[in-house]
Design a protein around this motif. Structure first.
Motif, short mmCIF file in Angstrom:
data_model
loop_
_atom_site.label_atom_id
_atom_site.label_comp_id
_atom_site.label_asym_id
_atom_site.label_seq_id
_atom_site.Cartn_x
_atom_site.Cartn_y
_atom_site.Cartn_z
N TYR A 111 2.96 -6.04 3.10
CA TYR A 111 1.93 -5.19 3.69
C TYR A 111 0.94 -5.99 4.52
O TYR A 111 0.43 -5.51 5.55
CB TYR A 111 1.21 -4.39 2.60
CG TYR A 111 1.99 -3.19 2.14
CD1 TYR A 111 2.19 -2.10 2.99
CD2 TYR A 111 2.56 -3.14 0.88
CE1 TYR A 111 2.92 -1.00 2.59
CE2 TYR A 111 3.30 -2.04 0.46
CZ TYR A 111 3.47 -0.97 1.32
OH TYR A 111 4.21 0.12 0.93
N ASP A 115 0.39 -5.08 8.51
CA ASP A 115 -0.86 -4.36 8.78
C ASP A 115 -1.54 -4.95 10.01
O ASP A 115 -1.97 -6.11 9.99
CB ASP A 115 -1.78 -4.46 7.56
CG ASP A 115 -3.12 -3.76 7.76
OD1 ASP A 115 -3.36 -3.22 8.86
OD2 ASP A 115 -3.93 -3.76 6.82
N TYR A 478 0.21 3.82 3.14
CA TYR A 478 0.10 4.03 4.58
C TYR A 478 0.27 5.51 4.96
O TYR A 478 -0.08 5.92 6.06
CB TYR A 478 1.10 3.15 5.35
CG TYR A 478 2.55 3.33 4.96
CD1 TYR A 478 3.29 4.45 5.35
CD2 TYR A 478 3.20 2.37 4.20
CE1 TYR A 478 4.62 4.60 5.01
CE2 TYR A 478 4.53 2.51 3.83
CZ TYR A 478 5.24 3.63 4.24
OH TYR A 478 6.56 3.78 3.88
N PRO A 547 3.42 0.68 8.32
CA PRO A 547 1.95 0.51 8.32
C PRO A 547 1.32 0.56 9.71
O PRO A 547 0.22 1.09 9.87
CB PRO A 547 1.77 -0.87 7.67
CG PRO A 547 2.96 -1.02 6.78
CD PRO A 547 4.08 -0.40 7.57
N TYR A 550 1.60 4.24 11.38
CA TYR A 550 0.69 5.20 10.75
C TYR A 550 -0.78 4.85 10.99
O TYR A 550 -1.66 5.55 10.50
CB TYR A 550 0.96 5.29 9.25
CG TYR A 550 2.06 6.26 8.87
CD1 TYR A 550 1.77 7.59 8.59
CD2 TYR A 550 3.38 5.85 8.80
CE1 TYR A 550 2.76 8.49 8.25
CE2 TYR A 550 4.39 6.73 8.45
CZ TYR A 550 4.08 8.06 8.18
OH TYR A 550 5.07 8.95 7.84
N SER A 551 -1.01 3.77 11.73
CA SER A 551 -2.41 3.38 12.01
C SER A 551 -2.59 3.17 13.50
O SER A 551 -2.82 4.12 14.25
CB SER A 551 -2.78 2.13 11.20
OG SER A 551 -1.89 1.06 11.48
#
Length: 598
Positions: A111, A115, A478, A547, A550-551
């Motif tokens: 992660y 990220d 996420y 991750p 979704y961001s």
């Protein structure tokens, strides 16, 4: 004079075969239902199994006989039937997944490197670092080796891989049965006529449950043939517009309004390159960047069909995966991984046969490659209903995908072509309750899953596109915000039912195909181009995608708000504004994603 063990065994097998023949003749004469036929033959096999003569052995220490069930089915999995007892001297490769000592640390590292807001983003692990984290604790190795030695297995002959977390040993059915307190039999699949040696239940000594995650082959019945993904195909009489025709009609690449109406019914690479905004991008990092395509069931890249496809649809530059991956990513190197089938089982053979568990075979092979040889992007258009995959097996396979993500590879799976569930949608836990049926490995939180759409100047969710909620894996962090918003809008709909045309060349002729098996390589092609751009800028590949999409990357998708994926006697899930289970975040816009995450 007493008989030798060998002569006893020969007389035993002869008697056993005669007995089995009489049992099956009796069953046929009684005209029993399939389930009663199975119960009758199973009971007969058990009764006859008790007096089997064995060579005297030294009694095992008591703790090795204190068994606790690891996994069991309530019935033989659907589609399979008991065929005959497995020969006791049949040998196979048993694989044991040991408890990984620091797997939680691996997930944390995965992660962190995935990220975009973490300082370690993009700093993927090396193979040595991954293997160090998944290596079993020395106590686990010691206890498991003691157990193997107690069953007469030379631990120096055991193959150890993946940091020692997976071990492979050659055993006979008789040995495996004693080790796992299991009853192995030969099972036949009604549709494919495949035969596999499996058991409906296996156990481990209690002291081993904290040291062993999974043992195969045991209760996972699915094979290369039964888990094959569906392509929705039909032959067409006349050729539609080729790429040159379509590209000549594109006024403004990347504008949906400029995509010709013919793309509503006939999708070619030019349609997709325009629709997802990749038509103006020329790959630059083709020496370093590759995309891998997984094939099973003795499938292979058909170079003749691929040539025909390129001549027709991508003159500058088989099967659906290779053609659409190549049609979008050319000239990026494509690597096709063909996983062969299993040879026929011969009941009295002592020759080891393929365990025929494709996911494990394939992922193990990938992890054994040099890190520089592992493609940065993978497309895989295969899957099973999640409930047909034993939880211990599914968890172990999912964890292997986490390792590959930590190494810097993006894994993309098709969601499946059964809406929210095919068939009767009944659970196989003995309750026979109607429940939506998610697909595995698409349900694994460490892979990216792709559904399907149709139409151009307004894309609509394909009704066959699977998508939903896993019954095995907890919701990843996420997804928390996106899913919570959707569930709030969903309300009580479907309560209790879930857990919280492309053109290809096949055989030298043009056919139309659909299904998420076509969507998967299309999306994978877009990701491969993003990886190409990153590598050309001196950056690292995207690796585990979820991750970041979704961001930071969420604005790089075209939201799909129409359509649904019916199944199980329901409308399934509706596509709606924002994330939804049938269309996810939407369809990719390469130019936007290039600016956001490239």
């Amino acid at each position: 004079m007493s008989e030798s063990a060998a002569s006893i065994r020969v007389r035993w097998h002869t008697a056993q075969l005669l007995y089995n023949r009489r049992v099956h003749q009796t069953v046929e004469n009684l005209h029993l239902s399939p389930k009663m036929r199975w119960l009758f033959t199973s009971a007969a096999a058990v009764l006859f199994a008790f007096p089997q003569p064995t060579i005297a052995k030294t009694p095992l220490p008591k703790h090795w006989g204190d068994f606790e069930v690891k996994h069991a089915w309530t019935d033989v999995p659907k589609g399979w039937e008991l065929h005959a007892p497995a020969a006791s001297d049949h040998t196979f490769a048993m694989r044991i997944g040991l408890k990984q000592g620091r797997f939680d640390e691996l997930v944390t590292a995965l992660y962190e490197v995935s990220d975009p807001y973490h300082p370690k983003y993009g700093k993927h692990l090396t193979k040595d670092e991954v293997e160090e984290l998944v290596a079993p604790h020395p106590e686990t190795v010691s206890v498991v080796d003691s157990w193997l030695s107690a069953h007469g297995i030379d631990t120096t002959s055991v193959q150890r891989g993946n940091g020692g977390s997976w071990i492979t040993l050659k055993v006979t059915v008789e040995q495996a049965s004693h080790m796992l307190n299991a009853s192995y039999s030969l099972y036949r699949h009604g549709q494919t006529n495949e035969h596999v040696v499996r058991t409906t239940s296996y156990s481990l000594p209690r002291v081993l449950h904290n040291h062993i995650d999974v043992v195969t082959p045991t209760t996972y019945f699915s094979t290369i043939r039964t888990m094959r993904a569906t392509n929705l195909q039909r032959r067409i009489e006349a050729l539609q517009d080729d790429d040159a025709d379509i590209e000549s009609k594109l006024i403004e690449p990347g504008s949906l309004a400029a995509v010709p109406p013919s793309c509503n019914t006939t999708i070619t690479p030019a349609c997709l390159r325009a629709l997802y905004n990749t038509s103006t991008y020329v790959p630059k990092a083709t020496i370093r960047n590759t995309i891998g395509v997984a094939g099973y069931l003795d499938e292979f890249a058909n170079f003749a069909d691929l040539t025909t496809f390129f001549q027709r649809f991508r003159p500058d530059a088989a099967n659906v995966d290779m053609q659409y991956v190549g049609g979008i990513t050319f000239p990026t190197p494509n690597v096709y991984f063909s996983t062969g089938g299993s040879p026929p089982f011969i009941p009295d053979s002592s020759t080891p046969t393929n365990t025929n568990e494709p996911y494990l075979d394939w992922i193990t092979f990938i992890l054994e490659l040099e890190q520089s040889d592992i493609p940065q992007t993978f497309s895989t258009s295969y899957g099973d209903h999640e409930q047909t995959v034993p939880f211990d097996y599914a968890s172990s396979i999912c964890n292997l995908f986490a390792q590959l993500g930590a190494l810097g590879s993006s894994f993309i799976f098709s969601s499946g072509d059964s809406g929210v569930g095919g068939g009767d949608c009944e659970t196989n836990d003995g309750r026979n309750a109607v429940r939506f049926q998610p697909t595995f490995p698409a349900s694994c939180p460490f892979v990216t899953t792709v559904g399907g759409t149709f139409g151009v100047n307004k894309e609509v969710a394909a009704s066959f596109s699977s998508g939903g909620f896993s019954n095995y894996f907890v919701q990843p962090s996420y997804q928390l915000s996106a899913v919570s918003t959707f569930l709030t809008k969903l309300g009580a709909t479907n309560s209790g039912l879930f857990n919280h045309g492309f053109q290809v060349v096949v055989g030298g002729v043009i056919e139309t195909t659909g299904g998420t098996s076509a969507s998967c390589p299309t999306f994978a092609g877009v990701i491969a181009l993003l990886n190409d751009f990153r590598l050309s800028q001196g950056k690292t590949p995207l690796g585990f995608l979820n991750p970041i999409i979704y961001s930071a990357g969420i604005a790089g998708f075209n939201d799909i708000t129409s359509g649904s994926n019916p199944g199980c006697g329901t409308r399934g899930f509706n596509a709606t504004t924002g994330w939804d289970p049938v269309t996810g975040l939407g369809t990719p816009d390469f130019i936007k994603l290039q600016a956001l995450i490239g």
